[in-house]
Scaffold this active site. Structure first.
Site, PDB file in Angstrom:
ATOM      1  N   LEU A 267      -0.562   8.306   6.315  1.00 56.47           N
ATOM      2  CA  LEU A 267      -0.256   7.054   6.995  1.00 56.47           C
ATOM      3  C   LEU A 267       0.126   7.384   8.434  1.00 56.47           C
ATOM      4  CD1 LEU A 267       1.861   4.908   4.486  1.00 56.47           C
ATOM      5  CD2 LEU A 267      -0.450   4.446   5.284  1.00 56.47           C
ATOM      6  N   ASP A 268      -0.253   6.518   9.349  1.00 56.96           N
ATOM      7  CA  ASP A 268       0.149   6.720  10.734  1.00 56.96           C
ATOM      8  C   ASP A 268       1.668   6.804  10.820  1.00 56.96           C
ATOM      9  OD1 ASP A 268      -2.538   6.361  11.141  1.00 56.96           O
ATOM     10  OD2 ASP A 268      -2.329   4.265  11.776  1.00 56.96           O
ATOM     11  N   THR A 269       2.157   7.489  11.827  1.00 61.48           N
ATOM     12  CA  THR A 269       3.604   7.657  11.983  1.00 61.48           C
ATOM     13  C   THR A 269       4.310   6.311  12.058  1.00 61.48           C
ATOM     14  OG1 THR A 269       3.234   9.744  13.147  1.00 61.48           O
ATOM     15  CG2 THR A 269       5.405   8.710  13.388  1.00 61.48           C
TER      16      THR A 269
END
Length: 355
Positions: free
Chosen positions: A219-221
């Site tokens: 998942l993106d940060t």
């Protein structure tokens, strides 16, 4: 009258006198007289005296002779039991052996069947988390368990957890020591198990686990939501492989107004720099003025895919949350909380990727 009366009286006197004379004659001849019942002594043996029994067997047995009186022995003001404790214990053991029936004979380790490999099915199910062994036996009785595609109809079957495929209600059972978790990743957490820069990462949530876990996908940060952690390598590989097309659902906050054909455009495909990207489903969840919450479902896993698609369509994402990964949903799980997947959820994941 007087003479007849004296005759009767004399008769009784003569009878008693005759008896006494007979006893005296017997004693004179050396024959002992038979004692009365109340004068009999039962604790007899070598060394016994007329004043009492000999200390030893008679005193310990206390009426052990047939028909003897059971008298308690006084010792220090306390009444001792009629029989010793060791005697009672031995007697109880003899009775138990006599009436318990045939003893169970333990066969040697080489008895027929000892060479069978594997473990009992109910033990494997219990270790996988399906309840006690008795509960697992009930699952087998209800014909809800199958091994290698065949329903098990009797108890005691042995399986090899490494090779045999076990299913309950059609869902595969993780028979080995696998672990499966779902984490609601907060924004700002890096999707790695370790971070050389010292940023907060997924590994910080599983530091107390004995088994090394790894994340399924990324998942993106700045993206929040569900991410799976496991030590089942094959399952993790298939869940992220495009061949199996496991769907992921996201909820995005965007600013409108949005056209009615936005969903159609996303489903038909958005041209990105690395090729077309298509959504499987799209719907508007909520609208507050110009603020929209939209739901996007797709099976692709390219980097920043949802953000890039919506931005290319003219609607930059302000906040993004992944609410489901395949059949596993986020539900009301709080941000930063880690939970263990249930057996049913693990089975659903495996079914999703043909395991």
């Amino acid at each position: 009258m007087r003479s007849s009366g004296s005759g009767k009286s004399g008769g009784r006197g003569n009878h008693r006198g005759a008896g006494n004379n007979r006893d005296e004659r017997q004693q004179g001849q050396g024959r002992p007289s038979k004692p009365r019942p109340e004068e009999r002594r039962y604790d007899v043996g070598p060394g016994a005296t007329k004043d009492g029994p000999k200390a030893g067997r008679g005193g310990a047995a206390r009426g052990g002779a047939k028909g003897g009186p059971k008298r308690a022995q006084q010792s220090g003001g306390r009444t001792a039991p009629g029989r010793s404790r060791e005697y009672e214990t031995r007697a109880e053991e003899r009775n138990r052996e006599r009436y318990a029936g045939k003893k169970d004979v333990k066969p040697p380790k080489t008895f027929p069947g000892a060479e069978q490999e594997g473990e009992r099915l109910q033990k494997v199910l219990a270790r996988a988390g399906y309840g006690s062994r008795r509960s697992c036996e009930e699952l087998i009785e209800q014909a809800r368990v199958e091994v290698n595609g065949e329903i098990v109809l009797e108890q005691g079957m042995r399986v090899d957890p490494e090779k045999d495929e076990v299913k309950v209600d059609g869902l595969t059972v993780a028979t080995q020591s696998y672990q499966f978790f779902a984490l609601n990743k907060p924004a700002g957490v890096v999707s790695t198990m370790e971070d050389p820069e010292g940023r907060q990462c997924l590994g910080d949530y599983v530091t107390n686990r004995e088994t090394r876990l790894f994340h399924v996908g990324r998942l993106d940060t700045e993206t929040e939501g569900i991410i799976l952690l496991t030590n089942h390598g094959e399952l993790a590989h298939r869940l992220t492989h495009p061949r199996y097309g496991v769907q992921k659902t996201y909820v995005a906050a965007i600013v409108g107004p949005i056209p009615r054909d936005l969903g159609k455009r996303l489903k038909d495909g958005i041209q990105l720099e690395d090729g077309y990207a298509r959504a499987d489903h799209f719907r508007v969840i909520e609208q507050t003025g110009k603020n929209y919450l939209v739901e996007v479902t797709l099976h692709e896993g390219r980097k920043h895919i949802v953000r890039r698609m919506l931005a290319e369509a003219g609607f930059p994402v302000e906040k993004l949350v992944r609410t489901s990964f395949g059949p596993i949903t986020l539900g009301d799980q709080k941000s930063g909380w880690l939970r263990r997947l249930s057996n049913t959820e693990v089975g659903m994941l495996m079914k999703e990727v043909d395991l």
